[in-house]
Design an enzyme around this catalytic site. Structure first.
Site, PDB file in Angstrom:
ATOM      1  N   ASN A  13       0.840  -1.199   0.000  1.00 20.27           N
ATOM      2  CA  ASN A  13       0.000   0.000   0.000  1.00 20.27           C
ATOM      3  C   ASN A  13       0.871   1.243   0.000  1.00 20.27           C
ATOM      4  O   ASN A  13       1.944   1.256   0.619  1.00 20.27           O
ATOM      5  CB  ASN A  13      -0.889   0.059   1.256  1.00 20.27           C
ATOM      6  N   GLY A  41       1.800  -1.315   3.834  1.00 22.70           N
ATOM      7  CA  GLY A  41       1.210  -2.623   3.572  1.00 22.70           C
ATOM      8  C   GLY A  41       2.039  -3.683   4.282  1.00 22.70           C
ATOM      9  O   GLY A  41       3.274  -3.593   4.330  1.00 22.70           O
ATOM     10  N   GLU A 142      -3.751  -9.500   4.479  1.00 18.45           N
ATOM     11  CA  GLU A 142      -4.322  -8.316   3.829  1.00 18.45           C
ATOM     12  C   GLU A 142      -4.649  -8.565   2.355  1.00 18.45           C
ATOM     13  O   GLU A 142      -5.025  -7.632   1.648  1.00 18.45           O
ATOM     14  CB  GLU A 142      -3.365  -7.125   3.952  1.00 18.45           C
ATOM     15  N   GLY A 224       4.052  -7.734  22.722  1.00 15.79           N
ATOM     16  CA  GLY A 224       4.467  -6.339  22.805  1.00 15.79           C
ATOM     17  C   GLY A 224       5.707  -6.154  23.654  1.00 15.79           C
ATOM     18  O   GLY A 224       6.709  -6.855  23.498  1.00 15.79           O
ATOM     19  N   ARG A 226       6.311  -7.057  26.493  1.00 14.61           N
ATOM     20  CA  ARG A 226       6.619  -8.235  27.290  1.00 14.61           C
ATOM     21  C   ARG A 226       7.344  -9.313  26.489  1.00 14.61           C
ATOM     22  O   ARG A 226       7.685 -10.366  27.029  1.00 14.61           O
ATOM     23  CB  ARG A 226       5.343  -8.806  27.895  1.00 14.61           C
ATOM     24  N   ALA A 251       3.773  -1.023  12.614  1.00 14.00           N
ATOM     25  CA  ALA A 251       4.575  -2.050  11.930  1.00 14.00           C
ATOM     26  C   ALA A 251       5.600  -2.743  12.826  1.00 14.00           C
ATOM     27  O   ALA A 251       6.477  -3.438  12.327  1.00 14.00           O
ATOM     28  CB  ALA A 251       5.270  -1.481  10.696  1.00 14.00           C
ATOM     29  N   ALA A 252       5.467  -2.591  14.144  1.00 17.74           N
ATOM     30  CA  ALA A 252       6.370  -3.328  15.032  1.00 17.74           C
ATOM     31  C   ALA A 252       6.170  -4.836  14.864  1.00 17.74           C
ATOM     32  O   ALA A 252       7.125  -5.613  14.868  1.00 17.74           O
ATOM     33  CB  ALA A 252       6.137  -2.916  16.484  1.00 17.74           C
ATOM     34  N   GLY A 253       4.909  -5.246  14.696  1.00 20.09           N
ATOM     35  CA  GLY A 253       4.633  -6.662  14.486  1.00 20.09           C
ATOM     36  C   GLY A 253       5.231  -7.169  13.185  1.00 20.09           C
ATOM     37  O   GLY A 253       5.737  -8.301  13.120  1.00 20.09           O
ATOM     38  N   ASP A 254       5.184  -6.360  12.137  1.00 18.17           N
ATOM     39  CA  ASP A 254       5.802  -6.744  10.869  1.00 18.17           C
ATOM     40  C   ASP A 254       7.315  -6.881  11.020  1.00 18.17           C
ATOM     41  O   ASP A 254       7.928  -7.804  10.481  1.00 18.17           O
ATOM     42  CB  ASP A 254       5.496  -5.696   9.796  1.00 18.17           C
TER      43      ASP A 254
END
Length: 300
Positions: A13, A41, A142, A224, A226, A251-254
């Site tokens: 995106n 994205g 997505e 997160g 933790r 985008a921390a998870g990405d």
């Protein structure tokens, strides 16, 4: 020869972001404070994060043949990502997110999936040689689910390690879970996948075990600050997070998933790869933006 490249199959995106003092009423025109264009994205985010951490990355995705598609293609080239699997479509726009942010930090977002909707089972099959030629596959949700399942099927059949980020949160068929070596839900996603409360550590562990029973080989529960919890038939291993002053968690998870795959691709043990993932994700929260904040390997 051992395959160490990472294939990312997912969305691209272009984020059009306007900052404003307040949201406007219907029919009202207001003056914005700033405007920025970012590449985003979840697919693009994971590809960029993995490349910056030193991994060889091949991307399978879809863009329109428009100005935003050219913008994204240039960004991928700058990052050294192999974009030979990025398909271009003349009859649809590239994916776009229009984001308004007010002075309180609240946002309103309109997403137009555009070409991302073309990343279906047929698109996965067309990229079969790319997917099967890599040692690792990163997936998200997505893009059309039939494409995600077909990409997982191809990679699984080729003996690759399949890592699914079940985001945005949605229920998933057991067929897909059974093709995954690692499923990496955060708290919201874990609750959505299982229909269970995950408000305590005991409940979260029970939910992780439900996913194992449904076919997933391992679950990495992202927690997160933790850190993470790695659960499979033989392990229940908490991996501590890193303390930082977070500015923007976008985008921390990405970045986490990309770091985990990059660590595994280097030959790290699972716990060491998760530690690298936590460090990369933590650094990514210390500056604004998604891809703009993702660290290079030296920063770790």
């Amino acid at each position: 020869m051992e395959r160490r490249d990472i294939c990312v199959f997912g969305s691209l995106n272009v984020d059009l972001t306007v900052k404003m003092a307040r949201f406007h009423a219907p029919g009202e025109t207001v003056t914005g404070e700033s405007f920025n264009v970012y590449t985003g994205g979840k697919g693009g985010n994971q590809a960029v994060a993995a490349a910056r951490l030193g991994a060889g990355v091949k991307l399978v995705a879809c863009l329109g043949e428009d100005a935003n598609g050219e913008l994204y293609a240039s960004a991928l080239a700058r990052e050294g990502i192999d974009a030979s699997g990025v398909q271009r479509h003349a009859d649809v726009s590239s994916g776009v997110a229009v984001i308004e942010v007010d002075a309180r930090g609240e946002n309103r977002i309109v997403v137009v999936p555009g070409a991302n909707g073309r990343l279906d089972a047929a698109a996965a099959d067309a990229a079969k040689s790319i997917i099967a030629g890599c040692g690792f596959l990163l997936l998200q949700l997505e893009t059309p689910l039939d494409g995600v399942i077909e990409a997982a099927r191809i990679a699984h059949g080729a003996g690759a390690v399949v890592i699914l980020d079940p985001a945005p949160a949605r229920p998933l068929p057991d067929e897909l879970l059974a093709l995954c070596d690692y499923v990496t839900p955060n708290e919201t996603e874990l609750a959505t996948l299982t229909g269970l409360s995950v408000s305590s550590d005991e409940e979260a562990l029970a939910a992780c075990r439900v996913l194992l029973a449904r076919g997933a080989k391992a679950v990495v529960h992202k927690r997160g600050a933790r850190g993470a919890l790695w659960v499979d038939e033989a392990h229940v291993v908490p991996v501590a997070g890193r303390r930082v002053k977070a500015v923007d968690t976008t985008a921390a998870g990405d970045t986490f998933n990309a770091g985990f795959a990059a660590g595994l691709a280097e030959g790290m043990a699972v716990e060491a790869a998760l530690d690298l993932a936590n460090a990369a994700a933590a650094i990514s929260t210390t500056a604004p933006g998604a891809q703009t904040a993702m660290p290079r390997r030296g920063a770790l």
